[in-house]
Scaffold this active site. Structure first.
Site, PDB file in Angstrom:
ATOM      1  N   GLU A 210       0.863  -1.253  -0.273  1.00 46.77           N
ATOM      2  CA  GLU A 210       0.049  -0.025   0.109  1.00 46.77           C
ATOM      3  C   GLU A 210       0.851   1.319  -0.003  1.00 46.77           C
ATOM      4  OE1 GLU A 210      -2.962  -0.332  -0.985  1.00 46.77           O
ATOM      5  OE2 GLU A 210      -2.977  -2.570  -0.486  1.00 46.77           O
TER       6      GLU A 210
ATOM      7  N   HIS B 131       3.469   6.282  -5.323  1.00 45.69           N
ATOM      8  CA  HIS B 131       3.156   6.459  -6.975  1.00 45.69           C
ATOM      9  C   HIS B 131       2.293   7.884  -6.828  1.00 45.69           C
ATOM     10  CE1 HIS B 131       1.705   4.498 -10.699  1.00 45.69           C
ATOM     11  NE2 HIS B 131       2.437   5.421 -10.867  1.00 45.69           N
TER      12      HIS B 131
HETATM   13 ZN   LIG Z   1      -2.654  -2.936  -4.848  1.00 44.66          ZN
END
Ligand SMILES: [Zn+2]
Length: 708
Positions: free
Chosen positions: A492, A498
């Protein structure tokens, strides 16, 4: 509406969680929907040639306000659920869904995007903005915007029917799951099943006013029976019930009339309608429609990919099965291994081979070592620093939805704040299950047209369901995580990075926005690899009592267990993915071959375990018939290849770096080419820019122990 009095309408900074009450929701959403509709209506009727500033930007801004406000509501609904909040959430949800559905089918907006695409201005736009315009046009076309009025009507009818069929598919499956239970009254017949599972089973029987143990087809009951029950007949009964759910075997009469939960007629109808929809849109089959928004370029490319992987994995799967058969015959007195023996025998083999428990490992992973260890890793890799946020900011107290939540700030090498994230780790009754990352605020640059611009700092939520710290003999003990929970946390956090380390200035393609669906798991699965690195683990483990870091011998056992039956697991995933792709590519729903026959063909090609004839797996394959994975199930393996191959470069460079796999040069490149780029260019381009070539599957095979 007085915006200052409604915290959901304040977009100046972090969400004001402690001030948000359920009564704020409906007025805020109503106000934002009205405002958005008015803005969009004005734009629709603007006679001027559409430009980025006059057309795209106002729509983006309006939608951002709505999605930020609604995002806070959804978040609270998921982590601080109350009956009151749930009711108001469910009242507003259809309004939001309808708003976006209408937007995606608005003919005038589509025309304006086409004009912008054909204008001189388009050529001057940044690559990110070009991609936003192109993505919009693609999505309008996939939504049927270019169809003639009659065809459009048919298209909408199909969409409606498909959504009803999917929902009916899921209802049938749930009803059939709930309809079955098995009461066992003789204690000998439940031997082997763990005590906590039996405890629940006993309570369920008591609820019905019965003695004994009641088992159901829900996972927490079904799975332990398959894995642990010494009673072979019980395992077989449960297996039979599980794999005939929502099939022709579930057509029963009762006093209230006939109950028909058979999903097969729905499956055939769904496949027919998907094919018709594809043809309407000008595609040859539904697989092409599905891939239009994905990284994979054609159904054939996906099929070739899956078959290549199957050819590599199948010898290992065969070996896994042979070992299991031999063990079962010699140690368990099961000379012929049936499908309902496989989880049971596997569990016994696992215990015989790898004598360590999750509980033992857990003692080495206290939160106060794991979290700083994970932060230290990414600080080294990406030249950033992560610190707990100050409690006061611009004279405002930072607000949280629960006292366990923490906020962290990320600074770049120059000391500028570049991202922030909330961490909410522990399970509680008000929180939805599982673990996830969600964006609260996305990065974008604001005010470019007025000269001096500012960057909107991205903010993320990291939510898990781990066990909370406990007090032992009056002394507080930190939360302890299993190794698997540590992997979940890294996963996570990978999604989070990201979202947070993006450098893209335009909202629709910054962070994970606009990233192809089959590539979005790259940064998350990539992070998981570090949980198997000795150098990383020694830095982030400390026995909760002795203070020792993880012993090498225990780590070696964990590594050996990591790839237990990986061959069998991989061919099973490939079987599902091939079946799904063929169903939507070259299977003819009007032809002579049935869905079950197609599955048999796929199995005879790639599977090592052939289930009994009555097995009706497709009738419960909700991923593709009740969810969004149609012609997309391959994405799991596809993204694993990308993440393993990306990590492969860190492994290759490790030998020449004093930091080993935590090499900062490779890290910078990963940050720059993958994390920072978000959805501003195709995922394949980002991958090639990082790796220097197209993806290869060697690293995935190696990580799964499948190398000669
Ligand atoms: Zn994922």
């Amino acid at each position: 509406m007085n915006t200052s009095s409604n915290p959901l309408l304040d977009f100046s900074g972090l969400p004001r969680f402690s001030e948000i009450n359920p009564e704020h929701i409906t007025p805020a959403i109503e106000a934002l929907l009205n405002e958005n509709k008015a803005i969009i209506d004005e734009i629709r009727h603007d006679p001027q040639t559409p430009t980025w500033q006059s057309f795209v930007q106002p729509v983006v801004d309006a939608n951002e306000r709505l999605s930020r406000a609604w995002g806070q509501v959804s978040h609270l609904n998921a982590v601080m659920n109350t009956p009151e909040l749930r009711e108001i959430y469910n009242q507003n949800l259809p309004l939001i869904t309808q708003f976006y559905a209408e937007l995606s089918q608005d003919q005038r907006l589509f025309e304006k995007f086409k004009q912008l695409r054909a204008s001189k201005e388009y050529e001057t736009l940044s690559l990110a903005r070009k991609k936003i315009v192109d993505d919009e046009l693609r999505d309008f076309r996939l939504g049927g915007a270019e169809l003639s009025p009659e065809k459009k009507q048919r298209f909408l009818k199909i969409q409606e029917a498909l959504s009803e069929l999917s929902s009916k598919f899921n209802d049938n499956l749930l009803d059939a799951t709930n309809a079955f239970s098995l009461l066992i009254e003789n204690a000998e017949e439940v031997s082997g099943i763990p005590e906590d599972v039996l405890h629940t089973a006993r309570q369920m029987a008591e609820k019905d006013g019965r003695q004994g143990w009641k088992f159901t087809l829900h996972m927490p009951s079904y799975l332990p029976v398959q894995q642990y029950a010494d009673n072979r007949i019980l395992r077989e009964k449960m297996y039979h019930a599980f794999y005939t759910r929502a099939s022709e075997y579930n057509v029963t009469d009762d006093k209230n009339g006939e109950k028909n939960w058979d999903n097969m007629p729905l499956i055939n109808k769904i496949l027919e309608l998907r094919e018709e929809e594809a043809k309407l849109l000008g595609y040859k089959n539904y697989a092409e429609v599905s891939l239009a928004t994905k990284m994979a370029s054609s159904p054939q490319q996906v099929l070739d990919f899956l078959r290549e992987l199957a050819a590599k994995a199948k010898p290992y799967a065969k070996k896994d099965l042979q070992e299991l058969q031999q063990f079962a015959a010699e140690q368990l007195n099961l000379p012929k291994l049936e499908t309902w023996d496989i989880p049971y025998a596997s569990e016994k083999l696992r215990q015989a081979r790898y004598a360590f428990s999750d509980q033992e490992v857990k003692q080495y992973f206290p939160e106060n070592k794991v979290l700083p260890g994970m932060f230290k890793l990414v600080e080294k890799l990406y030249h950033i620093s992560i610190v707990p946020a100050d409690s006061v900011e611009l004279e405002h107290q930072i607000q949280y939805w629960h006292p366990d939540v923490k906020l962290f700030d990320i600074f770049d090498a120059g000391g500028s704040l570049i991202g922030r994230f909330y961490v909410d780790l522990y399970a509680r009754s008000t929180k939805r299950g599982g673990a996830w990352m969600d964006g609260a605020i996305s990065r974008r640059r604001i005010g470019c047209e007025q000269g001096g611009s500012v960057v909107q700092i991205p903010v993320a939520y990291l939510t898990c369901n781990f066990s909370a710290p406990v007090e032992i003999k009056g002394k507080p003990r930190p939360a302890l995580f299993t190794h698997n929970e540590v992997i979940v946390l890294f996963h996570e956090f990978g999604h989070g990075l990201h979202h947070l380390l993006t450098q893209v200035d335009d909202l629709n393609v910054s962070g994970i926005n606009g990233v192809e669906w089959d590539a979005v798991e790259l940064p998350s699965q990539f992070m998981e690899n570090f949980c198997w690195e000795w150098d990383v683990l020694t830095e982030m483990t400390q026995h909760v009592e002795t203070g020792e870091s993880l012993p090498r011998a225990l780590f070696d056992k964990m590594l050996a267990a990591k790839n237990f039956q990986s061959g069998m697991q991989m061919v099973r995933q490939i079987e599902f993915a091939l079946f799904d792709m063929h169903l939507h590519y070259d299977f003819n729903p009007h032809g002579d071959k049935t869905v079950l026959q197609l599955l048999d063909e796929v199995r005879s090609e790639v599977a090592v375990i052939i289930p009994p004839d009555y097995n009706r797996f497709p009738n419960s394959f909700a991923h593709i018939f009740g969810g969004g994975y149609a012609a997309g199930y391959y994405s799991y393996k596809w993204a694993e290849v990308l993440s393993a191959d990306a990590y492969g470069l860190f492994e290759e460079n490790a030998s020449s770096s004093i930091a080993g796999v935590m090499d900062a040069d490779t890290g910078s490149r990963f940050k720059q080419e993958i994390l920072a780029m978000g959805g501003s260019r195709p995922a394949l381009e980002s991958f090639v820019a990082f790796r220097g070539r197209e993806p290869q599957m060697d690293a995935l095979l190696r990580h799964n122990g499948m190398t000669a």
